[in-house]
Motif scaffolding. Structure first.
Motif, mmCIF file in Angstrom:
data_model
loop_
_atom_site.group_PDB
_atom_site.id
_atom_site.type_symbol
_atom_site.label_atom_id
_atom_site.label_comp_id
_atom_site.label_asym_id
_atom_site.label_seq_id
_atom_site.Cartn_x
_atom_site.Cartn_y
_atom_site.Cartn_z
ATOM 1 N N ASP A 13 0.850 -1.190 0.000
ATOM 2 C CA ASP A 13 0.000 0.000 0.000
ATOM 3 C C ASP A 13 0.885 1.239 0.000
ATOM 4 O O ASP A 13 1.828 1.345 0.790
ATOM 5 C CB ASP A 13 -0.901 0.011 1.236
ATOM 6 C CG ASP A 13 -1.965 -1.073 1.194
ATOM 7 O OD1 ASP A 13 -2.513 -1.309 0.102
ATOM 8 O OD2 ASP A 13 -2.238 -1.685 2.242
ATOM 9 N N VAL A 15 0.894 5.605 -0.032
ATOM 10 C CA VAL A 15 0.182 6.863 0.155
ATOM 11 C C VAL A 15 1.177 7.999 -0.037
ATOM 12 O O VAL A 15 2.276 7.975 0.531
ATOM 13 C CB VAL A 15 -0.461 6.965 1.553
ATOM 14 C CG1 VAL A 15 -1.016 8.363 1.773
ATOM 15 C CG2 VAL A 15 -1.570 5.943 1.717
ATOM 16 N N ARG A 23 -3.135 14.165 2.224
ATOM 17 C CA ARG A 23 -3.049 13.012 1.327
ATOM 18 C C ARG A 23 -3.213 13.461 -0.120
ATOM 19 O O ARG A 23 -4.198 14.118 -0.465
ATOM 20 C CB ARG A 23 -4.112 11.981 1.688
ATOM 21 C CG ARG A 23 -3.953 10.651 0.962
ATOM 22 C CD ARG A 23 -5.129 9.732 1.237
ATOM 23 N NE ARG A 23 -5.214 9.333 2.635
ATOM 24 C CZ ARG A 23 -5.268 8.062 3.042
ATOM 25 N NH1 ARG A 23 -5.235 7.081 2.173
ATOM 26 N NH2 ARG A 23 -5.370 7.784 4.318
ATOM 27 N N SER A 26 -3.418 7.674 -3.262
ATOM 28 C CA SER A 26 -3.132 6.343 -2.732
ATOM 29 C C SER A 26 -2.987 5.378 -3.891
ATOM 30 O O SER A 26 -3.596 5.558 -4.946
ATOM 31 C CB SER A 26 -4.261 5.864 -1.808
ATOM 32 O OG SER A 26 -4.434 6.742 -0.718
ATOM 33 N N GLN A 28 -1.537 1.017 -4.976
ATOM 34 C CA GLN A 28 -1.165 -0.315 -4.515
ATOM 35 C C GLN A 28 -0.375 -1.026 -5.607
ATOM 36 O O GLN A 28 -0.724 -0.955 -6.783
ATOM 37 C CB GLN A 28 -2.407 -1.136 -4.161
ATOM 38 C CG GLN A 28 -2.104 -2.421 -3.420
ATOM 39 C CD GLN A 28 -3.366 -3.141 -2.960
ATOM 40 O OE1 GLN A 28 -3.977 -3.867 -3.730
ATOM 41 N NE2 GLN A 28 -3.753 -2.923 -1.701
ATOM 42 N N ASP A 274 -2.966 3.951 7.416
ATOM 43 C CA ASP A 274 -3.542 5.181 7.976
ATOM 44 C C ASP A 274 -2.829 5.591 9.256
ATOM 45 O O ASP A 274 -2.568 6.775 9.482
ATOM 46 C CB ASP A 274 -5.040 4.991 8.239
ATOM 47 C CG ASP A 274 -5.835 4.889 6.941
ATOM 48 O OD1 ASP A 274 -5.426 5.523 5.954
ATOM 49 O OD2 ASP A 274 -6.852 4.176 6.933
#
Length: 287
Positions: A13, A15, A23, A26, A28, A274
């Motif tokens: 993951d 970010v 942010r 995001s 992956q 997070d």
């Protein structure tokens, strides 16, 4: 731009945040574990994601928490790949994935035993300031107990030894390709055999109420408790925090098994990304 990465053996993951912690996007990718893939394959996997590759010249700092990053040699592979892919990066911090779990589940100043149960597994003690590991993982072949990898391996072995109950065997064949040549190709010729075995964990979770599957789960959990958690003498006094898909979807079974061993379940999360944002913004971006 700052990148935060939580990488397991199966997937990673990503970010992107700015210096204020906002942010930006995001993403992956496939996992970037240096135990499973080499630098060239890491670069291929990074280049597969447009949102990451199009920002390769904008990244100044990277905080990478990944499976397989237990030694300096393994960390250096990841660092080299990241520095090559992001040519303007100034700071690259690479730590083992267990650190990401600590930072996401356990407030600084709080004691806890922190575990990973995902594609792989790990267990450490956090004293409120530092992380203590009594045993360095030997990787997915010899360790990773109670992980998706080991649960999947038990299932495939039971099927191959014809010990799997007929109703489960029939269901397994409908959902997975169980041809022996196909299985052996994935185990011995393709990359990430541990991630391949972990795909069978979905079947374990879906059929967790079947007595045969219950026995597999209980056996793996008890082994993890005996050999990983109980290596720390104060395990009976502090909460035990978990991260990963296996503990997330088998939380009830895990809590029951811990209680049988007079142990206390703490926080359980599926992914730490997070929590990592909050940690990095609070403790790493002060400058």
């Amino acid at each position: 731009m700052i990148l935060l990465v939580d990488s397991g053996a199966t997937k990673a993951d990503w970010v992107a945040i700015d210096k204020d912690g906002t942010r930006l996007f995001s993403s992956q990718t496939k996992g970037l574990s240096p135990e499973s893939v080499d630098k060239d394959e890491m670069l291929v996997r990074l280049n597969e994601r447009f949102d990451i590759s199009q920002n390769r010249n904008n990244v100044e700092k990277i905080f990478f928490y990944g499976a397989g990053c237990a030694t300096d040699n393994l960390k250096s592979i990841v660092i080299s790949a990241l520095k090559e892919f992001f040519p303007k990066v100034q700071t690259v911090v690479v730590e083992e994935d267990i650190y990401g779990v600590v930072y996401s589940t356990t407030p600084i100043g709080t004691e806890a035993i922190v575990c990973i149960l995902g594609t792989g597994s790990n267990c450490s003690y956090y004293d409120g300031e530092k992380l203590h590991q009594k045993i360095i993982s030997l990787g997915y072949l010899l360790m990773d107990d109670c992980s998706g990898n080991k649960l999947g391996a038990e299932l495939v072995r039971a099927y191959n030894f014809k010990k799997l109950p007929s109703e489960l065997s029939e269901k397994l064949v409908k959902e997975y390709k169980m041809d022996i040549d196909f299985i052996k190709e994935n185990l011995y010729k393709k990359s990430n055999p541990n991630a391949y075995l972990a795909t069978f964990a979905k079947f374990i979770i879906q059929n967790k109420d079947h007595q045969f599957i219950k026995e597999i789960i209980n056996r793996q959990m008890q082994f993890f408790i005996d050999y990983y958690i109980k290596q720390y003498p104060n395990c009976y006094e502090v909460p035990i925090n978990f991260n990963g898909s296996i503990c997330f979807y088998l939380k009830d079974e895990l809590e029951k098994k811990l209680a049988e061993n007079s142990l206390k379940l703490g926080t359980v999360i599926r992914r730490p990304i997070d929590g990592l944002i909050n940690y990095v913004c609070k403790h790493k971006l002060k400058d």
